[in-house]
Design a protein around this motif. Structure first.
Motif, short mmCIF file in Angstrom:
data_model
loop_
_atom_site.label_atom_id
_atom_site.label_comp_id
_atom_site.label_asym_id
_atom_site.label_seq_id
_atom_site.Cartn_x
_atom_site.Cartn_y
_atom_site.Cartn_z
N ILE A 64 0.81 -1.22 0.00
CA ILE A 64 0.00 0.00 0.00
C ILE A 64 0.84 1.27 0.00
CG2 ILE A 64 -1.94 -1.14 1.12
CD1 ILE A 64 -1.05 0.12 3.75
N SER A 65 2.15 1.13 -0.15
CA SER A 65 3.03 2.31 -0.10
C SER A 65 3.24 2.94 -1.47
CB SER A 65 4.40 1.92 0.50
OG SER A 65 4.25 1.53 1.84
N LEU A 66 2.59 2.39 -2.49
CA LEU A 66 2.73 2.95 -3.84
C LEU A 66 2.25 4.39 -3.85
CD1 LEU A 66 3.59 2.06 -6.70
CD2 LEU A 66 1.18 1.59 -7.16
N SER A 67 3.10 5.30 -4.26
CA SER A 67 2.79 6.72 -4.21
C SER A 67 2.15 7.21 -5.50
CB SER A 67 4.06 7.52 -3.92
OG SER A 67 3.81 8.90 -4.00
N GLY A 68 1.09 8.01 -5.36
CA GLY A 68 0.48 8.61 -6.53
C GLY A 68 1.40 9.58 -7.23
N LEU A 69 2.29 10.20 -6.46
CA LEU A 69 3.25 11.14 -7.06
C LEU A 69 4.18 10.44 -8.04
CD1 LEU A 69 4.29 13.41 -4.04
CD2 LEU A 69 2.89 14.03 -6.02
N SER A 70 4.47 9.17 -7.79
CA SER A 70 5.34 8.43 -8.71
C SER A 70 4.68 8.30 -10.08
CB SER A 70 5.67 7.04 -8.15
OG SER A 70 4.50 6.25 -8.02
N GLY A 71 3.35 8.12 -10.09
CA GLY A 71 2.62 8.06 -11.35
C GLY A 71 2.64 9.39 -12.08
N VAL A 72 2.50 10.48 -11.33
CA VAL A 72 2.52 11.82 -11.93
C VAL A 72 3.89 12.09 -12.57
CG1 VAL A 72 2.36 14.29 -11.48
CG2 VAL A 72 0.78 12.71 -10.35
N ILE A 73 4.95 11.80 -11.82
CA ILE A 73 6.30 12.03 -12.34
C ILE A 73 6.58 11.16 -13.55
CG2 ILE A 73 8.76 11.91 -11.80
CD1 ILE A 73 7.27 14.20 -10.44
N ALA A 74 6.14 9.88 -13.48
CA ALA A 74 6.33 8.98 -14.63
C ALA A 74 5.63 9.52 -15.86
CB ALA A 74 5.82 7.58 -14.28
N GLY A 75 4.42 10.06 -15.66
CA GLY A 75 3.69 10.63 -16.78
C GLY A 75 4.38 11.85 -17.37
N ILE A 76 4.90 12.70 -16.51
CA ILE A 76 5.62 13.90 -16.98
C ILE A 76 6.87 13.50 -17.76
CG2 ILE A 76 6.93 15.93 -16.22
CD1 ILE A 76 4.95 16.18 -13.89
N VAL A 77 7.60 12.52 -17.23
CA VAL A 77 8.81 12.05 -17.92
C VAL A 77 8.44 11.49 -19.30
CG1 VAL A 77 10.62 10.28 -17.89
CG2 VAL A 77 10.11 11.59 -15.81
N ALA A 78 7.34 10.73 -19.37
CA ALA A 78 6.91 10.17 -20.65
C ALA A 78 6.53 11.26 -21.64
CB ALA A 78 5.73 9.23 -20.42
N LEU A 79 5.87 12.30 -21.16
CA LEU A 79 5.50 13.41 -22.05
C LEU A 79 6.74 14.16 -22.54
CD1 LEU A 79 2.32 14.90 -20.31
CD2 LEU A 79 2.45 13.50 -22.38
N LEU A 80 7.71 14.35 -21.66
CA LEU A 80 8.96 14.99 -22.07
C LEU A 80 9.67 14.15 -23.12
CD1 LEU A 80 10.33 16.30 -18.63
CD2 LEU A 80 9.35 17.65 -20.50
N GLY A 81 9.65 12.82 -22.92
CA GLY A 81 10.24 11.92 -23.91
C GLY A 81 9.52 12.02 -25.24
N SER A 82 8.19 12.16 -25.20
CA SER A 82 7.41 12.29 -26.43
C SER A 82 7.75 13.58 -27.17
CB SER A 82 5.91 12.24 -26.11
OG SER A 82 5.56 11.05 -25.47
N VAL A 83 7.90 14.66 -26.41
CA VAL A 83 8.27 15.95 -27.02
C VAL A 83 9.65 15.85 -27.66
CG1 VAL A 83 8.82 18.37 -26.53
CG2 VAL A 83 6.83 17.31 -25.46
N TYR A 84 10.58 15.19 -26.96
CA TYR A 84 11.92 15.01 -27.50
C TYR A 84 11.86 14.24 -28.82
CZ TYR A 84 16.69 13.32 -28.06
OH TYR A 84 17.93 13.02 -28.57
N VAL A 85 11.07 13.18 -28.84
CA VAL A 85 10.94 12.37 -30.07
C VAL A 85 10.35 13.19 -31.20
CG1 VAL A 85 9.69 10.42 -31.10
CG2 VAL A 85 10.81 10.15 -28.88
N TYR A 86 9.41 14.06 -30.88
CA TYR A 86 8.82 14.92 -31.91
C TYR A 86 9.88 15.79 -32.55
CZ TYR A 86 6.14 18.63 -34.12
OH TYR A 86 5.64 19.54 -35.02
#
Length: 205
Positions: A24-46
């Motif tokens: 139960i220690s899974l943090s919601g913030l980790s999901g937010v950060i993972a999503g931001i990193v993925a979006l930054l990666g997508s922008v880089y690929v663009y």
């Protein structure tokens, strides 16, 4: 007064049972950060596409050569490493705050059940890359990642299952829109992670 104490004891028992059977220690913030990193990666690929003279939104079906596909695969790998690292940091911080162990038998079961579909999907995607079936890689990543979340849900927060279902559905839709993997990848690994991360943070953190 006795009724109130009885309810508090039941709540405490339920909490103890949950701690003993679920991570139960899974943090919601980790999901937010993972999503931001993925979006930054997508922008880089663009911008990589721009560098290669590819107009991604010109309406054409986008199919790429081996060299570019290799670079995109490397970017995806970097995003994965950063997402996992941030997830561990925020989860470890939440575990410490709640005075819970981050590494126990439940964690091992969670990682094992999560790894089976994920590793299988990783090998499958490498095979697709090896045989130059590049347009199928992004949909396959979404599908196998979603299956990994669904498979691991029994050992962690139940909300993870719904994120997994969304990832699988998005991946199956992407199979019929080959060449637009970057869009689906950004939605699945970016926006969905941020959305569910915020929900989980508000609900559990």
């Amino acid at each position: 007064m006795e009724s109130k104490n009885y309810q508090e004891e039941l709540a405490h028992i339920r909490q103890m049972m949950e701690r003993s059977s679920r991570f139960i220690s899974l943090s919601g913030l980790s999901g937010v950060i993972a999503g931001i990193v993925a979006l930054l990666g997508s922008v880089y690929v663009y911008f990589v596409f721009q560098r290669e003279g590819i107009d991604y939104f010109d309406g054409n079906r986008n199919i790429y050569g081996p060299a570019l596909a290799k670079e995109l695969f490397f970017v995806a790998l970097v995003v994965l490493v950063l997402a996992i690292s941030s997830g561990y940091i925020f989860t470890a911080r939440k575990s410490k705050k709640k005075n819970l162990k981050i590494w126990d038998s439940i964690t091992k079961k969670l990682l094992f059940n999560f790894a089976i579909p994920l590793v299988t999907g990783g090998i499958f995607c490498i095979a697709l890359w090896y045989h130059h079936f590049f347009p199928l890689i992004a949909p396959s990543m979404l599908i196998f990642y979603g299956l990994a979340l669904i498979n691991a849900e029994r050992y962690t927060l139940s909300d993870v299952k719904y994120l997994g279902i969304c990832e699988v559905v998005l991946g199956m839709i992407a199979l019929f829109w080959l060449g637009w993997g970057l869009i689906f990848w950004a939605i699945g690994f970016g926006f969905l992670h941020i959305f569910y991360g915020i929900l989980m943070y508000r609900k559990y953190d």
